[in-house]
Scaffold this motif. Sequence first.
Motif, PDB file in Angstrom:
ATOM      1  N   PRO A  55       0.841  -1.218   0.000  1.00 33.98           N
ATOM      2  CA  PRO A  55       0.000   0.000   0.000  1.00 33.98           C
ATOM      3  C   PRO A  55       0.868   1.257   0.000  1.00 33.98           C
ATOM      4  CG  PRO A  55      -0.629  -1.505   1.780  1.00 33.98           C
ATOM      5  CD  PRO A  55       0.597  -2.073   1.154  1.00 33.98           C
ATOM      6  N   LYS A  56       0.375   2.298  -0.655  1.00 31.70           N
ATOM      7  CA  LYS A  56       1.202   3.501  -0.849  1.00 31.70           C
ATOM      8  C   LYS A  56       1.528   4.206   0.466  1.00 31.70           C
ATOM      9  CE  LYS A  56       1.587   3.055  -5.256  1.00 31.70           C
ATOM     10  NZ  LYS A  56       2.774   2.431  -5.775  1.00 31.70           N
ATOM     11  N   ASP A  57       0.728   3.956   1.502  1.00 28.92           N
ATOM     12  CA  ASP A  57       1.034   4.652   2.759  1.00 28.92           C
ATOM     13  C   ASP A  57       1.774   3.758   3.757  1.00 28.92           C
ATOM     14  OD1 ASP A  57      -0.962   2.920   3.253  1.00 28.92           O
ATOM     15  OD2 ASP A  57      -2.248   4.321   4.365  1.00 28.92           O
ATOM     16  N   ALA A  58       2.226   2.602   3.315  1.00 27.18           N
ATOM     17  CA  ALA A  58       2.964   1.711   4.221  1.00 27.18           C
ATOM     18  C   ALA A  58       4.266   2.378   4.645  1.00 27.18           C
ATOM     19  CB  ALA A  58       3.256   0.398   3.510  1.00 27.18           C
ATOM     20  N   PRO A  59       4.656   2.190   5.918  1.00 26.25           N
ATOM     21  CA  PRO A  59       5.929   2.796   6.338  1.00 26.25           C
ATOM     22  C   PRO A  59       7.130   2.049   5.723  1.00 26.25           C
ATOM     23  CG  PRO A  59       4.919   1.586   8.155  1.00 26.25           C
ATOM     24  CD  PRO A  59       3.953   1.502   7.019  1.00 26.25           C
ATOM     25  N   ILE A  60       7.958   2.806   5.043  1.00 27.35           N
ATOM     26  CA  ILE A  60       9.156   2.206   4.433  1.00 27.35           C
ATOM     27  C   ILE A  60      10.374   2.928   4.991  1.00 27.35           C
ATOM     28  CG2 ILE A  60      10.386   1.761   2.265  1.00 27.35           C
ATOM     29  CD1 ILE A  60       7.720   1.850   0.825  1.00 27.35           C
ATOM     30  N   MET A  61      11.317   2.164   5.522  1.00 30.13           N
ATOM     31  CA  MET A  61      12.541   2.779   6.059  1.00 30.13           C
ATOM     32  C   MET A  61      13.726   2.268   5.238  1.00 30.13           C
ATOM     33  SD  MET A  61      11.624   2.218  10.054  1.00 30.13           S
ATOM     34  CE  MET A  61      13.099   2.886  10.782  1.00 30.13           C
ATOM     35  N   THR A  62      14.570   3.180   4.812  1.00 25.78           N
ATOM     36  CA  THR A  62      15.711   2.773   3.987  1.00 25.78           C
ATOM     37  C   THR A  62      17.016   3.263   4.622  1.00 25.78           C
ATOM     38  OG1 THR A  62      15.801   4.779   2.664  1.00 25.78           O
ATOM     39  CG2 THR A  62      14.311   3.063   1.895  1.00 25.78           C
ATOM     40  N   TYR A  63      18.096   2.563   4.335  1.00 26.94           N
ATOM     41  CA  TYR A  63      19.395   3.033   4.825  1.00 26.94           C
ATOM     42  C   TYR A  63      20.502   2.568   3.897  1.00 26.94           C
ATOM     43  CZ  TYR A  63      20.323  -1.692   6.542  1.00 26.94           C
ATOM     44  OH  TYR A  63      20.527  -3.045   6.626  1.00 26.94           O
ATOM     45  N   CYS A  64      21.641   3.252   4.027  1.00 28.32           N
ATOM     46  CA  CYS A  64      22.844   2.854   3.292  1.00 28.32           C
ATOM     47  C   CYS A  64      24.052   3.259   4.139  1.00 28.32           C
ATOM     48  CB  CYS A  64      22.879   3.488   1.905  1.00 28.32           C
ATOM     49  SG  CYS A  64      22.808   5.275   1.937  1.00 28.32           S
ATOM     50  N   THR A  65      25.246   3.318   3.552  1.00 28.85           N
ATOM     51  CA  THR A  65      26.451   3.538   4.375  1.00 28.85           C
ATOM     52  C   THR A  65      26.494   4.932   4.992  1.00 28.85           C
ATOM     53  OG1 THR A  65      27.546   2.182   2.718  1.00 28.85           O
ATOM     54  CG2 THR A  65      28.957   3.245   4.353  1.00 28.85           C
ATOM     55  N   GLY A  66      26.380   5.958   4.129  1.00 26.73           N
ATOM     56  CA  GLY A  66      26.508   7.323   4.646  1.00 26.73           C
ATOM     57  C   GLY A  66      25.276   8.169   4.359  1.00 26.73           C
TER      58      GLY A  66
END
Length: 911
Positions: free
Chosen positions: A458-469
Amino acid sequence: MTTVWICRSNFCRKSSAFRLLYNSQRPLSTLRSSKIDGGNSLSEIAISSSPPLSNQDIVRRRLEAQRGKRLARQQSIEQRVQRNLYIKRLLHSGSSSNHKNTDQTTEFQVPPLYAVKVWVDDALRSELRLSGREKRGRVFIETSHNATQTLKGLKQELHGFFRALKKDTFLLRATLPRLSDDGTTILSPETTDQAMEGSWEISTDNDVVKTFRMADDFFQNATLQRPAIQINVLKNPNSPPPSPPPAFLQDMANPNDSATMTMLSFYAFPPSGIDDPETFATDLKRKWKPFQALGRVYVAKEGVNAQMSVPTNVLPNFIECCRSIPQLGQYMENDINIDPQPISQEEFAVAGVPINGQPAPPFRNLHIRVRTQVVADGLNKPLDWQSAGYDMPPLEWHEKLKEAREKRERDQSDAPILLDCRNTYETNVGIFEGAEPLGTDNFRESWDVLKERLADTPKDAPIMTYCTGGIRCVKVGAYLTQELGFTNVSRLAGGIIAYDRTLNEKAQGEESMFKGTNFVFDGRLGRQITDDALANCVTCGAETSLVSNCRNDNCHQRIVQCEACRTSYQGTCSVACKNRVVNGAMTPLRVRTPSIFTPDDEDPSTGKKFDNLDDYSMGHSSPVPSVYREFERNTKSYLASGSHMVSGASQGRLLTQLASMTRNGRILELGTFTGYATACLLEGARNVGNVLHREGISFPSTEAFDNGGPYVLSMERDSRAFNLAAAHLRVIERYGFDGEDAVEAACKLRDEDEVEDVKADVVSVDVDNAARCQLMRVTDALATVEALASEAIIGEILLAAPFDLVFVDADKTRLLEYVEACLSSDRLLKRGGLIVVDNVLWKGLVLEASSRDFKSVTDSDVTDNVEARKNRRARKLATTMHLFNSAIAKDDRVEALILPMRDGLSIMRKK
Ligand SMILES: C[S@@+](CC[C@H](N)C(=O)[O-])C[C@H]1O[C@@H](n2cnc3c(N)ncnc32)[C@H](O)[C@@H]1O
């Protein structure tokens, strides 16, 4: 016009003749528009544009016009400087004749010149902080140039070379040059008094004319090669006081005194982008020079991405400097990510993964590179990097992950989707608890993976992203919100680096939600965050998170390897690579046979210890001229990722021997790279030339080289490699193969600015009047070779006599085609001539390829996509090599021998 050749060879498409034709056929419309871009007056612009211009447009165009003029001025200065350098080089490299030198590549005739020795006085030197090169030097001024007539012209000419000189801050005085006892060399003054003795002021045009007349008169009675004069540049006592150094440099400590280095990183996507990345990069270099910072920085129109280490004692000044740069300042998202634990200089020197068994620091130099993007994303259209979801502070992120853990434990389905946006080789060794890796081999693959993974979300689902810096998640965030329409996207501010730092600083005692090692993009490769060992050792399978690169330069793949195996495999990924490192192609057991020498294998004749047979063999062969070591170092510094391709000492010596044994020293190399093997082959050709000399055949007449004299032709398609190769060969042309001068000149090339961006597609050098070498930039060596096999002239290359030896070291997938071209044409390779092909044993894998038994590297052994892909590629190439070797063994047009040296050399004699 040689249109036939233009069509036959890709190289010719780049030839100047073609460019000339192309330019003359440009449609008028483009010429007209480029004129406007070049900066016309407003009235002209107004006439040519029909709708009325808004004020904003007018201002914009005016700024563009000013910028155009500024650039044109800079370009003209640059051209003059380049021309001057070019003339200087010609004069150095050529005979001592006056004004008569010609450059073979361009037929450029050196015009009559004045040699002006410039000497900047001490007061001005320290005020302007002139670099070594700018304190004194020689400028050549053409006798017909207006610099010999007007004060303005002269000042401009000097300014081109001594760029730090500012208008009105200096005065000029002239003296006649002081000469050496034999009257042939101009001596530099040692003191200010000496420089001023007998000097006169140059403050008007008349003074300028008088000065050059004096030079002419002096020349009549001296034994100099050309008229010369010395110009002293003095501080103008009436000039306004120098502006104080910028605030960030005031009271700065000496970076050399710093006991520690601090690792840091930052990125910025300024909303209006970076107008002129080239200029911006040059400015950064200049501004950061005083800090002696090291690192790798990318600059593009979209922004800046930096990974650096800075002497800790000047860190506050460095930060202040960065903040004062408008394009960085407030746009460095999350400011500068600073590692809280400075590294002592001693530790820093060895903090990187060893290279060739030698300790290495995380960074060796400061490289500021201009790129099309700071993170290559492969997206079809640019997105708005300013709108990329919520930048979540590390502590909030930490709490969210703890909540998510509880939710997962309670089987609640509303936990956020946690995406690790790094590549597989990074996620393998460390990851946040509960995160899903995207499983990409490179960042460009992210978009398809994201689209597929989130197709039903769903478009309002919480999405958390990360990378190195944090920088990659700016792009991922922008994509998720702008392209896929997600409304609840957040990304870890400052990435794993900031999370680790913040937890250490502000939440000590909290369990890190990131487990394992954070893969970093400096020589350390990994920074351990927790003791968790998430991956398996490539050699023994034990759990570990230690990352390194295989020490075998021919392999150099990124590996995960436990500490014990790193020691026992000597930093290599397999027994095969270890053998290669330890003993080249020979068996390591031989090293262990009882020694006739002292118990610890010391050779009494040299007092030297040899760890392996390669070293021993080289240690008991004639010494390798020292300049080659510098060529290797330069290659490592410029083209680090390809540095394993250099032939190296033992193979290089073999090539020199083979070239020396040819009858006429006529050699073709395919795949110059940075000119290491080219130089070895040229050394051999030079040896042949010297023998011919002794037999009474004289050089250097051009015809002699063209008609069968010692000659090396080498082809390359990569421009950066071509530039460095050209610089290396110029060093040899000027200083020969041995001696301190050659080493020093080669060393200097590690200062990037010293490697010229070569415009010509052919560069010619002559060595000791005994051999000539031509480097040729091509788009495809095979196409050019096939053309040479049937035509006597390709572009500027005249092939009047065939080659004695062809060294095939370009693209490995078409070896049979290269060999076929040599065998089918006697015009290219004479009968009895040699073909040498490199890498025919392909890391030892041909053995397995021959039995179609790739058990040691089957896909099922490696879960990692990158590893699997590399293995597939290695197997494919090994199979190609095996098929090549099999075909050659059956080909009765040649006698072939494979030498199991290095990566395997096939030597074929054309019957
Ligand atoms: C193995 S390196 C050459 C190393 C060099 N001979 C030495 O020993 O130092 C191969 C080089 O061939 C160049 N190359 C590959 N394919 C080529 C092609 N089709 N035409 C021209 N150059 C090519 C690459 O850019 C690379 O620099």
